[in-house]
Design an enzyme around this catalytic site. Structure first.
Site, PDB file in Angstrom:
ATOM      1  CB  ALA A  61      33.418  16.709 -31.709  1.00  0.00           C
ATOM      2  N   GLY A  62      36.277  17.389 -31.090  1.00  0.00           N
ATOM      3  CA  GLY A  62      36.986  17.807 -31.011  1.00  0.00           C
ATOM      4  C   GLY A  62      38.310  18.709 -30.512  1.00  0.00           C
ATOM      5  CG  ASN A 110      42.936  16.687 -36.937  1.00  0.00           C
ATOM      6  OD1 ASN A 110      42.942  15.888 -36.629  1.00  0.00           O
ATOM      7  ND2 ASN A 110      41.725  16.981 -37.242  1.00  0.00           N
ATOM      8  CG  PHE A 112      44.142  14.589 -33.380  1.00  0.00           C
ATOM      9  CD1 PHE A 112      45.069  15.098 -32.415  1.00  0.00           C
ATOM     10  CD2 PHE A 112      43.281  15.968 -33.084  1.00  0.00           C
ATOM     11  CE1 PHE A 112      45.451  17.151 -31.817  1.00  0.00           C
ATOM     12  CE2 PHE A 112      43.812  16.959 -32.555  1.00  0.00           C
ATOM     13  CZ  PHE A 112      44.936  17.491 -32.492  1.00  0.00           C
ATOM     14  CG  PHE A 114      38.529   8.435 -34.084  1.00  0.00           C
ATOM     15  CD1 PHE A 114      38.091   9.580 -34.161  1.00  0.00           C
ATOM     16  CD2 PHE A 114      37.889   7.189 -33.647  1.00  0.00           C
ATOM     17  CE1 PHE A 114      37.208   9.661 -34.985  1.00  0.00           C
ATOM     18  CE2 PHE A 114      36.684   7.257 -35.116  1.00  0.00           C
ATOM     19  CZ  PHE A 114      36.525   8.932 -35.062  1.00  0.00           C
ATOM     20  CG  ASN A 138      32.262  12.784 -32.937  1.00  0.00           C
ATOM     21  OD1 ASN A 138      32.614  12.039 -33.472  1.00  0.00           O
ATOM     22  ND2 ASN A 138      31.623  13.741 -34.011  1.00  0.00           N
ATOM     23  CB  SER A 172      37.851  10.836 -38.490  1.00  0.00           C
ATOM     24  OG  SER A 172      38.589  10.391 -38.408  1.00  0.00           O
ATOM     25  CG  ASN A 174      42.969  12.653 -39.262  1.00  0.00           C
ATOM     26  OD1 ASN A 174      43.502  12.162 -40.034  1.00  0.00           O
ATOM     27  ND2 ASN A 174      41.893  13.030 -38.690  1.00  0.00           N
ATOM     28  CB  THR A 175      40.029   6.173 -38.195  1.00  0.00           C
ATOM     29  OG1 THR A 175      40.555   6.825 -37.122  1.00  0.00           O
ATOM     30  CG2 THR A 175      39.738   4.458 -37.843  1.00  0.00           C
ATOM     31  CE  LYS A 207      31.825  16.263 -37.677  1.00  0.00           C
ATOM     32  NZ  LYS A 207      31.947  16.983 -36.747  1.00  0.00           N
ATOM     33  CB  THR A 235      31.057  18.334 -44.367  1.00  0.00           C
ATOM     34  OG1 THR A 235      32.227  19.639 -43.996  1.00  0.00           O
ATOM     35  CG2 THR A 235      29.992  18.288 -45.321  1.00  0.00           C
ATOM     36  CG  ASN A 236      35.189  15.228 -39.204  1.00  0.00           C
ATOM     37  OD1 ASN A 236      36.083  15.307 -39.838  1.00  0.00           O
ATOM     38  ND2 ASN A 236      34.598  14.062 -38.984  1.00  0.00           N
ATOM     39  CB  THR A 237      38.170  17.594 -41.489  1.00  0.00           C
ATOM     40  OG1 THR A 237      39.178  16.376 -41.569  1.00  0.00           O
ATOM     41  CG2 THR A 237      38.233  18.153 -40.180  1.00  0.00           C
ATOM     42  CB  THR A 306      39.626  25.791 -36.907  1.00  0.00           C
ATOM     43  OG1 THR A 306      39.506  23.894 -37.351  1.00  0.00           O
ATOM     44  CG2 THR A 306      40.898  26.531 -37.778  1.00  0.00           C
TER      45      THR A 306
END
Length: 346
Positions: A61-62, A110, A112, A114, A138, A172, A174-175, A207, A235-237, A306
């Protein structure tokens, strides 16, 4: 990689990363890159939570948040696609710049937040798009939502007729406070709501972050088993910056790419000792050897994103063909290799 793709990648790397990303998607839509179609053999063909995949190498995803290039991506050699993340309402995300290439580390950061066109538009595009491989979405939550847990169910309900699986993204970084939903009680309530909204009976994945301790992993495995989801994406980042050399290493956001490989694979292997649910291994895959290592650590399938920044969109086909060679050398089919090296990573 063809000469035209090499030249295109070199040109894109001279541009702002987010602009380059948008141009790469446009190039896919316009057919600038020759695509091989799905890559499959008897060794590669895989069943993941009941979904038959031509091969176990998927798009994470992404990359295509808004389902703009589903058809071309499905012909790029991937065995499955994950689009999004999608939120109920359109969302602009965090201020720019919010994507950074860490070239020295073959990585990216990143933040971002969402950013996406909203599930109504994304679902409409998915309904119109033809895909040569299974595709999933996602699921995300709006940043200003009064009930983030309900947002995941809302997105699923609207998109379900047009997808083959869905992934609940509570990892994520980033939220703000999104990762708090990985706690056992909050996660149980969230997944219960998503499963109740899952009228089509789609496989639902969860995730998770790579920065969880052993107790948190055990809690997540327990909740996953209780709630009846189909599997876990690990996993995620990461928020870790260990060992980075790039001048962008201190940028805020989630780190993806090669430096994440060992951390995410250790989490994957530990998780595979805690649950019998199928796992999708993500984080740092840029070669067939790394894809195979994740499978042997416990993944039924893997995803990448990536690595395409550095290896181009045809990297998926290359990895998949070379993975087939590795399986042939070992006299295995993909499903037989799952977890063979688990002890090495745990």
């Amino acid at each position: 990689m063809s000469l035209s793709e090499r030249l295109g990648l070199a040109a894109l790397r001279r541009l702002d990363p987010e602009l380059a990303h948008g141009l790469a998607l446009k190039g896919l839509r316009l057919g600038f890159v020759p695509l091989p179609g799905p890559v499959t053999t008897g060794r590669l063909r895989t069943k993941l939570a009941g979904v038959v995949l031509p091969n176990p190498v998927g798009l994470a995803a992404g990359f295509d948040k808004n389902a703009e290039a589903v058809g071309p991506l499905s012909r790029a050699g991937f065995g499955f696609l994950e689009l999004g993340a999608a939120t109920p309402r359109p969302q602009g995300g965090n201020p720019k710049p919010r994507l950074f290439r860490l070239t020295e580390d073959e990585a990216a950061i990143n933040r971002f937040g969402f950013n996406n066109a909203g599930v109504e538009i994304i679902a409409r595009r998915l309904a119109a798009a033809k895909s040569a491989v299974p595709r999933g979405l996602n699921l995300g939550a709006n940043k200003d939502s009064a009930d983030r847990a309900a947002d995941f169910a809302t997105v699923l309900s609207q998109a379900a007729p047009h997808i083959d699986f869905a992934t609940v993204n509570v990892s994520s970084p980033n939220t703000e406070k999104l990762r708090d939903l990985q706690g056992a009680e909050a996660l149980r309530a969230l997944l219960t709501g998503v499963m109740q909204a899952n009228e089509r009976g789609l496989p639902i994945f969860l995730k998770i972050a790579p920065d969880l301790d052993d107790q948190a992993l055990a809690d997540i495995a327990g909740v996953a088993d209780e709630t009846g989801i189909a599997g876990i994406v690990a996993t995620n980042t990461t928020l870790s910056r260990e060992g980075l050399r790039s001048p962008f290493r201190d940028q805020q956001g989630g780190l993806s790419g090669k430096p994440l490989f060992e951390r995410s694979t250790r989490v994957l292997a530990k998780l595979s000792t805690l649950t019998k649910l199928p796992l999708i291994g993500v984080g740092g895959v840029s070669s067939a050897e790394e894809a195979y290592a994740k499978i042997r650590a416990g993944a039924s399938a893997v995803q990448l994103y990536t690595a395409m920044v550095y290896g181009g969109v045809t990297l998926a086909a290359q990895i998949t063909r070379e993975l087939d060679d590795l399986l042939l050398q070992d006299g295995l089919i993909a499903a037989q290799a799952v977890g063979l090296d688990r002890d090495r990573w745990t």
